[in-house]
Design a protein around this motif. Structure first.
Motif, PDB file in Angstrom:
ATOM      1  N   HIS A 185       0.836  -1.196   0.000  1.00  0.00           N
ATOM      2  CA  HIS A 185       0.000   0.000   0.000  1.00  0.00           C
ATOM      3  C   HIS A 185       0.872   1.248   0.000  1.00  0.00           C
ATOM      4  O   HIS A 185       2.070   1.189   0.332  1.00  0.00           O
ATOM      5  N   LEU A 186       0.289   2.384  -0.359  1.00  0.00           N
ATOM      6  CA  LEU A 186       0.988   3.659  -0.369  1.00  0.00           C
ATOM      7  C   LEU A 186       0.258   4.647   0.547  1.00  0.00           C
ATOM      8  O   LEU A 186      -0.963   4.557   0.713  1.00  0.00           O
ATOM      9  N   ASP A 187       1.017   5.567   1.142  1.00  0.00           N
ATOM     10  CA  ASP A 187       0.402   6.570   2.016  1.00  0.00           C
ATOM     11  C   ASP A 187       0.803   7.979   1.610  1.00  0.00           C
ATOM     12  O   ASP A 187       0.707   8.922   2.394  1.00  0.00           O
ATOM     13  N   ASP A 188       1.246   8.152   0.363  1.00  0.00           N
ATOM     14  CA  ASP A 188       1.716   9.458  -0.080  1.00  0.00           C
ATOM     15  C   ASP A 188       0.583  10.291  -0.670  1.00  0.00           C
ATOM     16  O   ASP A 188      -0.384   9.779  -1.227  1.00  0.00           O
ATOM     17  N   THR A 189       0.714  11.619  -0.539  1.00  0.00           N
ATOM     18  CA  THR A 189      -0.232  12.571  -1.106  1.00  0.00           C
ATOM     19  C   THR A 189       0.516  13.489  -2.059  1.00  0.00           C
ATOM     20  O   THR A 189       1.573  14.023  -1.713  1.00  0.00           O
ATOM     21  N   TRP A 190      -0.042  13.674  -3.263  1.00  0.00           N
ATOM     22  CA  TRP A 190       0.564  14.520  -4.288  1.00  0.00           C
ATOM     23  C   TRP A 190      -0.461  15.549  -4.771  1.00  0.00           C
ATOM     24  O   TRP A 190      -1.660  15.260  -4.843  1.00  0.00           O
ATOM     25  N   THR A 191       0.010  16.746  -5.109  1.00  0.00           N
ATOM     26  CA  THR A 191      -0.853  17.761  -5.696  1.00  0.00           C
ATOM     27  C   THR A 191      -0.215  18.270  -6.990  1.00  0.00           C
ATOM     28  O   THR A 191       1.016  18.224  -7.159  1.00  0.00           O
ATOM     29  N   ALA A 192      -1.062  18.758  -7.888  1.00  0.00           N
ATOM     30  CA  ALA A 192      -0.581  19.361  -9.140  1.00  0.00           C
ATOM     31  C   ALA A 192      -1.532  20.490  -9.507  1.00  0.00           C
ATOM     32  O   ALA A 192      -2.749  20.271  -9.602  1.00  0.00           O
ATOM     33  N   TYR A 193      -0.985  21.675  -9.703  1.00  0.00           N
ATOM     34  CA  TYR A 193      -1.812  22.824 -10.068  1.00  0.00           C
ATOM     35  C   TYR A 193      -2.196  22.734 -11.545  1.00  0.00           C
ATOM     36  O   TYR A 193      -1.346  22.470 -12.411  1.00  0.00           O
ATOM     37  N   VAL A 194      -3.479  22.961 -11.842  1.00  0.00           N
ATOM     38  CA  VAL A 194      -3.982  22.907 -13.216  1.00  0.00           C
ATOM     39  C   VAL A 194      -4.150  24.337 -13.718  1.00  0.00           C
ATOM     40  O   VAL A 194      -5.016  25.074 -13.242  1.00  0.00           O
ATOM     41  N   ASN A 195      -3.314  24.719 -14.664  1.00  0.00           N
ATOM     42  CA  ASN A 195      -3.364  26.057 -15.245  1.00  0.00           C
ATOM     43  C   ASN A 195      -4.404  26.063 -16.362  1.00  0.00           C
ATOM     44  O   ASN A 195      -4.269  25.342 -17.353  1.00  0.00           O
TER      45      ASN A 195
ATOM     46  N   LEU B 296     -12.674  14.122   1.556  1.00  0.00           N
ATOM     47  CA  LEU B 296     -13.119  13.186   2.578  1.00  0.00           C
ATOM     48  C   LEU B 296     -12.728  11.777   2.161  1.00  0.00           C
ATOM     49  O   LEU B 296     -13.203  11.266   1.140  1.00  0.00           O
ATOM     50  N   ILE B 297     -11.840  11.148   2.921  1.00  0.00           N
ATOM     51  CA  ILE B 297     -11.379   9.783   2.651  1.00  0.00           C
ATOM     52  C   ILE B 297     -12.100   8.821   3.585  1.00  0.00           C
ATOM     53  O   ILE B 297     -12.237   9.090   4.788  1.00  0.00           O
ATOM     54  N   PHE B 298     -12.535   7.685   3.017  1.00  0.00           N
ATOM     55  CA  PHE B 298     -13.158   6.666   3.858  1.00  0.00           C
ATOM     56  C   PHE B 298     -12.652   5.283   3.479  1.00  0.00           C
ATOM     57  O   PHE B 298     -12.568   4.930   2.302  1.00  0.00           O
ATOM     58  N   GLY B 299     -12.338   4.485   4.527  1.00  0.00           N
ATOM     59  CA  GLY B 299     -12.074   3.059   4.360  1.00  0.00           C
ATOM     60  C   GLY B 299     -10.834   2.722   3.557  1.00  0.00           C
ATOM     61  O   GLY B 299      -9.895   3.510   3.432  1.00  0.00           O
ATOM     62  N   GLY B 300     -10.843   1.490   3.003  1.00  0.00           N
ATOM     63  CA  GLY B 300      -9.726   0.986   2.224  1.00  0.00           C
ATOM     64  C   GLY B 300      -9.128  -0.276   2.843  1.00  0.00           C
ATOM     65  O   GLY B 300      -9.611  -0.797   3.860  1.00  0.00           O
ATOM     66  N   ILE B 301      -8.067  -0.757   2.230  1.00  0.00           N
ATOM     67  CA  ILE B 301      -7.400  -1.999   2.636  1.00  0.00           C
ATOM     68  C   ILE B 301      -5.900  -1.729   2.714  1.00  0.00           C
ATOM     69  O   ILE B 301      -5.339  -1.076   1.826  1.00  0.00           O
ATOM     70  N   ASN B 302      -5.247  -2.220   3.767  1.00  0.00           N
ATOM     71  CA  ASN B 302      -3.791  -2.058   3.830  1.00  0.00           C
ATOM     72  C   ASN B 302      -3.113  -3.332   3.350  1.00  0.00           C
ATOM     73  O   ASN B 302      -3.765  -4.328   3.009  1.00  0.00           O
ATOM     74  N   ASP B 303      -1.766  -3.312   3.309  1.00  0.00           N
ATOM     75  CA  ASP B 303      -1.061  -4.457   2.713  1.00  0.00           C
ATOM     76  C   ASP B 303      -1.032  -5.676   3.625  1.00  0.00           C
ATOM     77  O   ASP B 303      -0.487  -6.716   3.255  1.00  0.00           O
TER      78      ASP B 303
END
Length: 483
Positions: A152-162, A195-202
């Protein structure tokens, strides 16, 4: 004399006082009346005389009609994008409405990084699937997912849309209180919040926690665990591969998924947020009829009180193509209603069943469905549009609603760049609804396509643009064309 008057009546008066009352109305009053009518009646009205044609075809009227049909935010984005473009030549809102109505194709564009090739400046999220991708405050926000090795991954990424150049953007990794690693979770947009809900870990553990985050214009994002009350309060059991969407601005709907011990679920829950977005309360939807248990399906909000459920993998691992409407009038009137389609003599609809697809509400009131896989795990690269306007906004009967499938569903052509077939990717639309961004998913390995050992995770980001085609009338109205 009286008898003579009776034998020779005067001809009907043609004075303004004897005309139809509507002819005496000022244009601004007629304008307000037309805004209350369906589009087909506006067109009929404009064909009655020269005066009404000028009013019924005016750009100001059709801009107001587009705003009514698509929303003011969408119209503002279209105005800003068309004003700086060569496509503004010959532009009219009536023409725009006609083009969108006739839309039958999409164009895919690969997104590039301005620092691509510069190893020190360039940075990309690693390939993944079953992640989340959202558009909020002019940013794409990517979180979590599963990657190579079943991790599983726990990273957050953002990208600005011009808006002036949506084909180029740069990813930035955010380090700020991320939720624990997971895949198969859901993440929805409510206002300026995520809003994040639930999911499965490794470790295979199912989760039922809820996290809330907000993106600032400086590309900062902070996640916080949402308070949903003590454990004694009702809440959804842990799950992953479920679906969710926002409804009525401060509510999240969650349905189905894979629960404990791998059991597929068919329950529906609604989370209502507090005014300050610091807490929420869950309740379970009780409906006489409800969709069969499933996972890998989609929920799409189409109106303030209606949600569309499509597809997924059901019990026995069969892949589904059924469509259901969650109709929410009040909390005591929450019910599921199935939509039935007549697909006779339309053989291409045999390819409609799918799981792990994306379903995005786009400009013009259509749900754009892309990709997924069938019962044999063959991944797809096709695009379908489900016309929301054909679904009744009220008066749905509990036994279901029957519609003409060929008028509701349309398979769209794809022009230009063609992405790989994929499933369990994620997609989201920008604020105009004309551009849809797609990232990641599972794709076939070139060595062993369609074999379980030939699967790989994808890290590609591309944009899907709705192609607004020209009708014959549009061609006649463009500069240099005859009338």
């Amino acid at each position: 004399m009286a008898a003579e008057s009776t034998r020779n009546p005067s001809p009907p008066s043609t004075s303004p006082s004897s005309q139809s009352p509507i002819t005496n109305l000022a244009d601004d009053h007629l304008f307000n009346i037309l805004l209350l009518l369906p589009v087909d009646l506006v067109l009929s009205f404009s064909m009655t005389c020269k005066r009404y044609m000028a009013l019924g075809c005016s750009d100001s009227l059709w801009e107001a009609l587009c705003e009514r049909e698509w929303g003011p935010q969408t119209v503002d984005v279209l105005k800003s994008s068309s004003s700086s473009s060569s496509s503004r030549d010959g532009f009219s809102w009536m023409m725009m409405f006609q083009r969108l109505y006739k839309m039958d194709s999409v164009c895919c564009h690969k997104i590039s990084d301005p620092d691509d090739g510069d190893e020190e400046s360039s940075s990309f999220p690693i390939p993944r699937a079953s992640h989340s991708l959202n558009f909020v405050n002019d940013h794409l926000v990517l979180f979590g997912g599963g990657c190579q090795g079943g991790r599983h991954l726990d990273d957050t990424w953002t990208a600005y849309v011009n808006k002036s150049d949506p084909n180029i953007m740069k990813w930035r990794k955010v380090e700020s209180g991320t939720p624990s690693g997971r895949f198969g979770h859901t993440c929805i947009v409510i206002g300026e919040h995520l809003l994040i809900f639930g999911g499965i870990n490794d470790r295979g553990e199912r989760l039922n926690d809820t996290w809330i985050g907000q993106v600032s214009y400086h590309e900062r994002l902070s996640w916080k665990l949402l308070n949903v009350g003590p454990l004694q309060r009702p809440r959804p059991p842990p799950r992953g591969a479920h679906s969710a969407c926002c409804i009525a601005e401060k509510k999240m709907v969650v349905h189905g998924g894979i629960g404990l011990n791998g059991v597929r679920l068919g329950d529906t829950w609604i989370l209502e947020l507090s005014e300050d977005f610091t807490s929420g309360t869950w309740h379970m939807v009780e409906s006489f009829l409800s969709p069969p248990p499933r996972s890998g399906h989609t929920l799409t909000c189409i109106r303030e009180n209606q949600v569309v459920l499509f597809g997924g993998r059901g019990l026995g691992y069969g892949v589904l193509d059924d469509v259901w409407i969650l109709d929410i009038q009040e909390q005591c009137e929450e019910r599921w209603v199935q939509l039935f389609y007549d697909f006779r003599d339309v053989p291409e609809f045999a390819s409609l069943p799918r799981v792990g697809h994306s379903a995005t509400l786009v400009l013009g009131g259509r749900i754009l469905i892309y990709g997924g896989e069938d019962s044999y795990r063959h991944r797809k690269d096709d695009f379908w549009a489900l016309d929301v306007k054909t679904i009744p906004a009220s008066g749905l009967q509990p036994q279901g609603v029957s519609l003409n499938g060929s008028s509701v569903w349309k398979k769209l052509d794809r022009i230009s760049y063609g992405p790989k077939s994929r499933s369990f990717h994620r997609a989201c639309a920008d604020s105009s609804g004309r551009f849809v961004y797609v990232f990641g998913g599972m794709v076939d390995d070139l060595l062993q396509p369609a074999a379980s050992s030939g699967l790989r995770f994808d890290g590609e980001l591309f944009m899907v643009e709705l192609v607004l085609g020209f009708s014959d009338l549009d061609n006649q109205q463009r500069p240099g064309k005859g009338i």
